[in-house]
Design an enzyme around this catalytic site. Structure first.
Site, short mmCIF file in Angstrom:
data_model
loop_
_atom_site.label_atom_id
_atom_site.label_comp_id
_atom_site.label_asym_id
_atom_site.label_seq_id
_atom_site.Cartn_x
_atom_site.Cartn_y
_atom_site.Cartn_z
N CYS A 105 42.97 -26.55 45.42
CA CYS A 105 41.93 -25.74 46.05
C CYS A 105 42.48 -24.77 47.07
CB CYS A 105 40.90 -26.66 46.67
SG CYS A 105 40.37 -27.90 45.48
N HIS B 241 36.77 -24.44 54.74
CA HIS B 241 36.90 -24.97 53.39
C HIS B 241 35.58 -25.66 53.02
CE1 HIS B 241 39.04 -26.06 49.84
NE2 HIS B 241 38.93 -27.35 50.05
N GLU C 286 37.89 -31.81 58.51
CA GLU C 286 38.09 -30.40 58.83
C GLU C 286 37.52 -30.09 60.22
OE1 GLU C 286 36.56 -27.59 55.96
OE2 GLU C 286 37.72 -25.95 56.84
N LYS D 35 30.50 -22.32 50.35
CA LYS D 35 30.38 -23.24 49.20
C LYS D 35 28.98 -23.85 49.15
CE LYS D 35 35.28 -24.45 48.80
NZ LYS D 35 35.91 -23.97 50.06
N HIS E 128 32.06 -25.13 44.71
CA HIS E 128 33.50 -25.14 44.97
C HIS E 128 34.28 -24.74 43.71
CE1 HIS E 128 37.37 -25.92 46.39
NE2 HIS E 128 37.35 -27.23 46.57
N PHE F 148 43.91 -30.63 47.11
CA PHE F 148 44.48 -31.90 46.64
C PHE F 148 46.00 -31.75 46.63
CE2 PHE F 148 40.90 -33.81 43.75
CZ PHE F 148 40.16 -34.08 44.88
#
Lengths: 85, 424
Positions: B175, B315, B326, B348, B353, B412
């Site tokens: 991502c 994010h 986050e 998002k 996403h 990831f």
């Protein structure tokens, strides 16, 4: 079983028209795949696979005699005749 | 490093589930419109997850014939279209003189690169051909499989289509792929190796296997009955992300080159911070130290102070873990008090996403946000979470004079990429 060349030719031309996205009037037995239709190696590989699937035959990787639509038709006719014997 | 080479954004292109093109996607985001719906692309009757952000007609036919488009997986088609829009938006035209291809009014195409990201590559093609293998045998697997699935097909096809002969490769960090690509593209220009780079990210993971993989990982929202409220970053009731597809491209250009050819400039790329959690392949390090360092490094590299940051494009995936950690990372990076003063939002909430595309879409949206002086909202924010206690710009866009914005992408693998953009 007699192999009908006209039917095979029609089917081959159908496949070439669809895969190469050209108009039917551009595809005759004399049409050369690379020189006239601009096919590249990937196009040829895909066309060979389409022919194999449509006619249930196997075309060897090193088959170099097929340059034109007519060559392909002749090759397929021969394969089908041999298989029918 | 060639001291003093500055990098600016001169063109934007977006393919999103919201609307075709960058400008309409931005209009939708400003209005807080939702792009999540029941999946139409395949039969989901066996899947737990039935919702996604899907892209409708996106105009590949403006750039290539059906025959050529068939050679690109959907993910690379998104790349090609967004790159085409970005180059057009940047007013870049090419000319050939005595066999040398060059940007009209500018440098040789050998100084123009492509650095484009994707998390997965051609998933759709791989699945379809795997099904053919099982059903019909190896001899029926398409010769296009490999050139369609490879993750560098996005960069390669953009370079081929536009005749761009400089640096060309793909970055793959799940991502964070889009944000990493943009940072590396800026590096290439700052170091003097390129004068222009087409960069961004793309992804088309809304496929039967893609959705099954993410749902079995427990990463996706199960709010199938109410798609529009499923993606709810930072909200206490969040239960996973909503998978989406799309792509975005930015034309990055050396400042003097952009000025000399009279290009419009959205923003200056100031710097980035890349770090690794070095912790777990899917779970974020609970201390938030990785992204916090990423933010600090980005501010340092961009030579901007905490007070300058007018907006942080998070994010914000809407998973319980990501949003909590986050938030913690933002507080660690800026300090509690300063962090509470910075508007933080996640687009998002509207787009879902889109993995490797997300960081690039968000960077492009940051450019529009600075141009228009509008901070995008976090939609679906209804129930505050004590562990997420920042200003998330809830449910409505907000006007603000934005000079510096920061965008975070966390992938990831523990990949963290933070970038800083400034209006000039």
């Amino acid at each position: 079983m007699a192999v009908k060349k006209e039917e095979i030719q029609k089917k081959v031309i159908d496949i070439v028209v669809e895969r190469m996205e050209v108009t039917r009037d551009r595809v005759t037995p004399e049409t050369r795949l690379i020189e006239d239709l601009g096919a590249d190696s990937l196009d040829i590989a895909e066309l060979v696979m389409e022919f194999e699937e449509a006619f249930d035959i196997s075309i060897p990787d090193d088959e170099e005699g097929v340059r034109s639509v007519g060559d392909a038709v002749d090759f397929i006719v021969k394969q089908l005749e041999e298989a029918g014997e | 490093m060639s001291e003093g080479r500055r990098v600016v954004v001169t063109g934007l292109g977006i393919v999103s589930p919201m609307a075709p093109g960058g400008p309409d996607t931005w209009e939708g985001i400003k209005a807080g419109r939702m792009a999540i719906r029941r999946i139409q692309g395949f039969d989901t009757s066996g899947h737990k997850t039935k919702i996604a952000g899907e892209v409708d007609e996106f105009g590949i036919d403006r750039f290539m014939s059906n025959k050529d488009a068939r050679r690109l997986d959907r993910y690379a088609q998104f790349a090609l279209v967004s790159a085409g829009e970005a180059l057009q938006d940047a007013g870049v035209e090419f000319e050939e003189s005595e066999g040398v291809r060059a940007v009209k009014g500018g440098i040789s195409a050998e100084r123009v690169g492509v650095i484009f990201g994707t998390g997965v590559g051609g998933m759709k093609e791989f699945e379809e051909q795997t099904c053919r293998l099982v059903a019909k045998g190896p001899s029926r697997v398409s010769p296009f499989l490999i050139p369609k699935l490879m993750p560098n097909a996005c960069a390669g096809n953009i370079a081929i289509y536009w005749g761009l002969k400089g640096v060309s490769f793909s970055a793959s960090t799940a991502c964070a792929s889009g944000a990493h690509s943009i940072g590396l593209a800026a590096d290439s220009i700052m170091s003097g190796r390129s004068d222009m780079v087409v960069t961004g990210g793309c992804e088309a993971p809304v496929t039967p296997v893609g959705v099954a993989g993410f749902e079995n990982l427990g990463a996706l929202s199960s709010r199938n009955e109410d798609p529009e409220t499923a993606s709810r970053p930072f909200d206490k009731e969040r239960d996973g992300f909503v998978i989406a597809e799309g792509g975005a491209a930015l034309v990055l250009e050396e400042y003097e080159h952009a000025r000399n050819r009279g290009a419009g400039i959205y923003a200056e790329f100031m710097g980035y911070g890349f770090t690794s959690d070095a912790y777990h392949i899917t779970a974020p390090d609970e201390t938030g130290e990785g992204p916090a360092r990423g933010i600090r490094l980005a501010l340092e590299a961009g030579k901007v102070s905490v007070e300058d940051v007018g907006y942080l494009c998070a994010h914000g995936t809407s998973t319980p873990y990501n949003d909590k950690i986050e938030t913690l990372a933002i507080k660690k990076a800026f300090g509690e008090e300063a962090a509470r003063k910075i508007p933080v939002s996640s687009i998002k909430s509207m787009l879902g996403h889109s993995l490797g595309a997300a960081g690039a879409i968000e960077a492009a949206i940051c450019c529009y946000a600075m141009r228009d002086g509008v901070i995008p909202p976090t939609m679906n924010y209804t129930t505050p979470d004590p562990e997420c206690d920042l200003d998330y710009v809830p449910n409505a866009a907000r006007e603000a004079d934005l000079k510096v914005v920061l965008s975070t992408s966390l992938g990831f693998g523990g990949h963290n990429a933070c970038i800083v953009l400034k209006r000039i």
